[in-house]
Design a protein around this motif. Structure first.
Motif, PDB file in Angstrom:
ATOM      1  N   TYR A 129       0.828  -1.207   0.000  1.00  0.00           N
ATOM      2  CA  TYR A 129       0.000   0.000   0.000  1.00  0.00           C
ATOM      3  C   TYR A 129       0.864   1.259   0.000  1.00  0.00           C
ATOM      4  CZ  TYR A 129      -3.266   3.612   1.398  1.00  0.00           C
ATOM      5  OH  TYR A 129      -3.988   4.763   1.432  1.00  0.00           O
ATOM      6  N   VAL A 130       1.965   1.245   0.744  1.00  0.00           N
ATOM      7  CA  VAL A 130       2.854   2.408   0.783  1.00  0.00           C
ATOM      8  C   VAL A 130       3.427   2.696  -0.605  1.00  0.00           C
ATOM      9  CG1 VAL A 130       5.045   3.265   1.720  1.00  0.00           C
ATOM     10  CG2 VAL A 130       3.402   2.146   3.229  1.00  0.00           C
ATOM     11  N   ALA A 131       3.586   1.648  -1.412  1.00  0.00           N
ATOM     12  CA  ALA A 131       4.151   1.813  -2.760  1.00  0.00           C
ATOM     13  C   ALA A 131       3.127   2.327  -3.763  1.00  0.00           C
ATOM     14  CB  ALA A 131       4.724   0.493  -3.256  1.00  0.00           C
ATOM     15  N   GLU A 136       1.061   4.896  -8.962  1.00  0.00           N
ATOM     16  CA  GLU A 136       0.271   5.949  -9.594  1.00  0.00           C
ATOM     17  C   GLU A 136       1.142   6.838 -10.465  1.00  0.00           C
ATOM     18  OE1 GLU A 136      -1.741   8.071  -6.549  1.00  0.00           O
ATOM     19  OE2 GLU A 136      -2.917   6.348  -5.876  1.00  0.00           O
ATOM     20  N   ARG A 137       2.342   7.156 -10.013  1.00  0.00           N
ATOM     21  CA  ARG A 137       3.267   7.965 -10.819  1.00  0.00           C
ATOM     22  C   ARG A 137       3.662   7.240 -12.099  1.00  0.00           C
ATOM     23  NH1 ARG A 137       3.515  13.137 -10.489  1.00  0.00           N
ATOM     24  NH2 ARG A 137       1.318  12.570 -10.475  1.00  0.00           N
ATOM     25  N   TYR A 138       3.831   5.934 -11.996  1.00  0.00           N
ATOM     26  CA  TYR A 138       4.176   5.138 -13.178  1.00  0.00           C
ATOM     27  C   TYR A 138       3.069   5.217 -14.225  1.00  0.00           C
ATOM     28  CZ  TYR A 138       4.864   0.929 -16.009  1.00  0.00           C
ATOM     29  OH  TYR A 138       4.999   0.055 -17.049  1.00  0.00           O
ATOM     30  N   HIS A 139       1.831   5.018 -13.806  1.00  0.00           N
ATOM     31  CA  HIS A 139       0.722   5.090 -14.752  1.00  0.00           C
ATOM     32  C   HIS A 139       0.503   6.524 -15.238  1.00  0.00           C
ATOM     33  CE1 HIS A 139      -0.277   1.094 -12.995  1.00  0.00           C
ATOM     34  NE2 HIS A 139      -0.659   0.860 -14.228  1.00  0.00           N
ATOM     35  N   TYR A 140       0.745   7.492 -14.373  1.00  0.00           N
ATOM     36  CA  TYR A 140       0.635   8.893 -14.796  1.00  0.00           C
ATOM     37  C   TYR A 140       1.645   9.189 -15.899  1.00  0.00           C
ATOM     38  CZ  TYR A 140       1.244  13.973 -14.569  1.00  0.00           C
ATOM     39  OH  TYR A 140       1.364  15.308 -14.883  1.00  0.00           O
ATOM     40  N   THR A 141       2.866   8.663 -15.742  1.00  0.00           N
ATOM     41  CA  THR A 141       3.894   8.880 -16.755  1.00  0.00           C
ATOM     42  C   THR A 141       3.507   8.211 -18.067  1.00  0.00           C
ATOM     43  OG1 THR A 141       5.565   8.927 -15.007  1.00  0.00           O
ATOM     44  CG2 THR A 141       6.358   8.640 -17.255  1.00  0.00           C
ATOM     45  N   LEU A 173      12.386   6.976 -16.254  1.00  0.00           N
ATOM     46  CA  LEU A 173      12.096   8.297 -15.709  1.00  0.00           C
ATOM     47  C   LEU A 173      11.884   8.241 -14.201  1.00  0.00           C
ATOM     48  CD1 LEU A 173      11.517  11.285 -16.240  1.00  0.00           C
ATOM     49  CD2 LEU A 173       9.151  10.662 -16.690  1.00  0.00           C
ATOM     50  N   LEU A 174      11.115   7.261 -13.734  1.00  0.00           N
ATOM     51  CA  LEU A 174      10.880   7.131 -12.297  1.00  0.00           C
ATOM     52  C   LEU A 174      12.157   6.713 -11.572  1.00  0.00           C
ATOM     53  CD1 LEU A 174       7.360   5.455 -12.164  1.00  0.00           C
ATOM     54  CD2 LEU A 174       7.960   7.840 -11.793  1.00  0.00           C
ATOM     55  N   PHE A 175      12.960   5.878 -12.199  1.00  0.00           N
ATOM     56  CA  PHE A 175      14.230   5.463 -11.608  1.00  0.00           C
ATOM     57  C   PHE A 175      15.123   6.674 -11.357  1.00  0.00           C
ATOM     58  CE2 PHE A 175      18.706   4.299 -12.478  1.00  0.00           C
ATOM     59  CZ  PHE A 175      18.931   3.462 -11.394  1.00  0.00           C
ATOM     60  N   ASP A 238      12.017  19.245  -4.849  1.00  0.00           N
ATOM     61  CA  ASP A 238      12.581  18.397  -5.895  1.00  0.00           C
ATOM     62  C   ASP A 238      11.699  18.436  -7.136  1.00  0.00           C
ATOM     63  OD1 ASP A 238      14.782  17.431  -4.366  1.00  0.00           O
ATOM     64  OD2 ASP A 238      13.408  16.092  -3.301  1.00  0.00           O
ATOM     65  N   PRO A 239      12.297  18.385  -8.320  1.00  0.00           N
ATOM     66  CA  PRO A 239      11.489  18.365  -9.543  1.00  0.00           C
ATOM     67  C   PRO A 239      10.677  17.089  -9.650  1.00  0.00           C
ATOM     68  CG  PRO A 239      13.807  17.983 -10.052  1.00  0.00           C
ATOM     69  CD  PRO A 239      13.745  18.357  -8.611  1.00  0.00           C
ATOM     70  N   GLY A 240       9.510  17.201 -10.265  1.00  0.00           N
ATOM     71  CA  GLY A 240       8.637  16.051 -10.436  1.00  0.00           C
ATOM     72  C   GLY A 240       8.806  15.407 -11.798  1.00  0.00           C
ATOM     73  N   VAL A 241       8.037  14.352 -12.018  1.00  0.00           N
ATOM     74  CA  VAL A 241       8.203  13.574 -13.237  1.00  0.00           C
ATOM     75  C   VAL A 241       7.767  14.346 -14.480  1.00  0.00           C
ATOM     76  CG1 VAL A 241       8.016  11.355 -12.072  1.00  0.00           C
ATOM     77  CG2 VAL A 241       5.945  12.476 -12.889  1.00  0.00           C
TER      78      VAL A 241
END
Length: 266
Positions: A129-131, A136-141, A173-175, A238-241
């Motif tokens: 759940y914490v992940a 969500e960021r992965y699917h957003y990207t 990108l997320l990495f 920090d910059p975002g994706v």
């Protein structure tokens, strides 16, 4: 949703919102009552990320586990449209101790269709759940950056190949984004190849010679973000994706031009 047939091996992990009726060891009750009455299985520490409403902090949290609970069919559902009850495991995670000023206590009530028999199993559910934010960021990207939903391909196999390729782009990108936050002092070569960091340095410092050693990862990521519209003010964090996606795309174009034109060593 819990009663909907699923493919083999597919389980659900849901953060509960409604206080559903349940049938537990003590008879008919409600979901939150059963979770609060469950014994404490253990305590954990969770790194809470910064949000618009919360500063980042390390939270000590207790974990209560109810390994087997029957969630009853809602009253407004007809008997012929839903099963009478669904067996689930319930994990209640609640923050302990004193909180920072104006901070709200973190409390998650997680419902899993996968059996959770002990603290180790409950901990795996909490970690999953914490992940969720990274998922969500992965699917957003994939959707907003790569725009996979706008692909107008005629055959399913072509869509599968395109999504596979874009998944690599989204992963990279997320990495870069999260590695620069966790290990900012690493050399940027852990994420960029030789041509990429050299071109990036030349774009950020025109007219200057290359340093003997590559820049660190944090500086490289911020320079990529500046190419994507990041302002880099002290209060920006920090910059975002999104800005990194735009910046990395521009950097890729410049690197391609550098390689195509066979520009001498810069």
């Amino acid at each position: 949703m819990l009663a909907t047939p699923r493919r083999p091996g597919v389980e659900l992990l849901i953060r509960a919102t409604h206080n559903r009726r349940v049938l537990g060891p003590e008879g008919a009750a409600y979901l939150w009552d059963a979770a609060n009455a469950a014994p404490v299985a253990g305590t954990i520490e969770v790194e809470l990320k910064r949000t618009p409403k919360r500063q980042a902090r390390t939270a000590k949290m207790e974990v209560r586990l109810c390994p087997e609970l029957q969630i009853l069919r809602p009253r407004h559902k007809q008997k012929n449209t839903a099963v009478e009850a669904v067996c689930v495991s319930v994990v209640l995670v609640r923050e302990l101790g004193e909180l920072p000023p104006e901070a709200e206590r973190v409390e998650w009530l997680l419902v899993s269709t996968k059996p959770l028999a002990n603290f180790a199993a409950a901990l795996s559910a909490v970690e999953a759940y914490v992940a969720r934010w990274k998922v969500e960021r992965y699917h957003y990207t994939l959707k907003s950056g790569c725009q996979v939903e706008k692909l107008q391909l005629e055959h399913a196999d072509r869509i599968e190949r395109a999504v596979a390729l874009y998944s690599i782009v989204a992963w990279r990108l997320l990495f870069i984004t999260y590695l620069s936050r966790m290990s900012p002092d690493l050399p940027c070569t852990v994420a960029l190849d030789q041509d990429e960091w050299k071109v990036l340095h030349r774009m950020a410092h025109p007219g200057k010679r290359l340093p003997s050693e590559p820049m660190n990862l944090r500086d490289a990521v911020r320079q990529i973000a500046l190419l994507g519209g990041f302002l880099g003010r002290r209060s920006d964090g920090d910059p975002g994706v999104k800005v990194l996606w735009r910046g990395l795309r521009r950097l890729t174009d410049f690197v391609l031009a550098y390689r195509t034109l066979a520009i001498p060593e810069i």
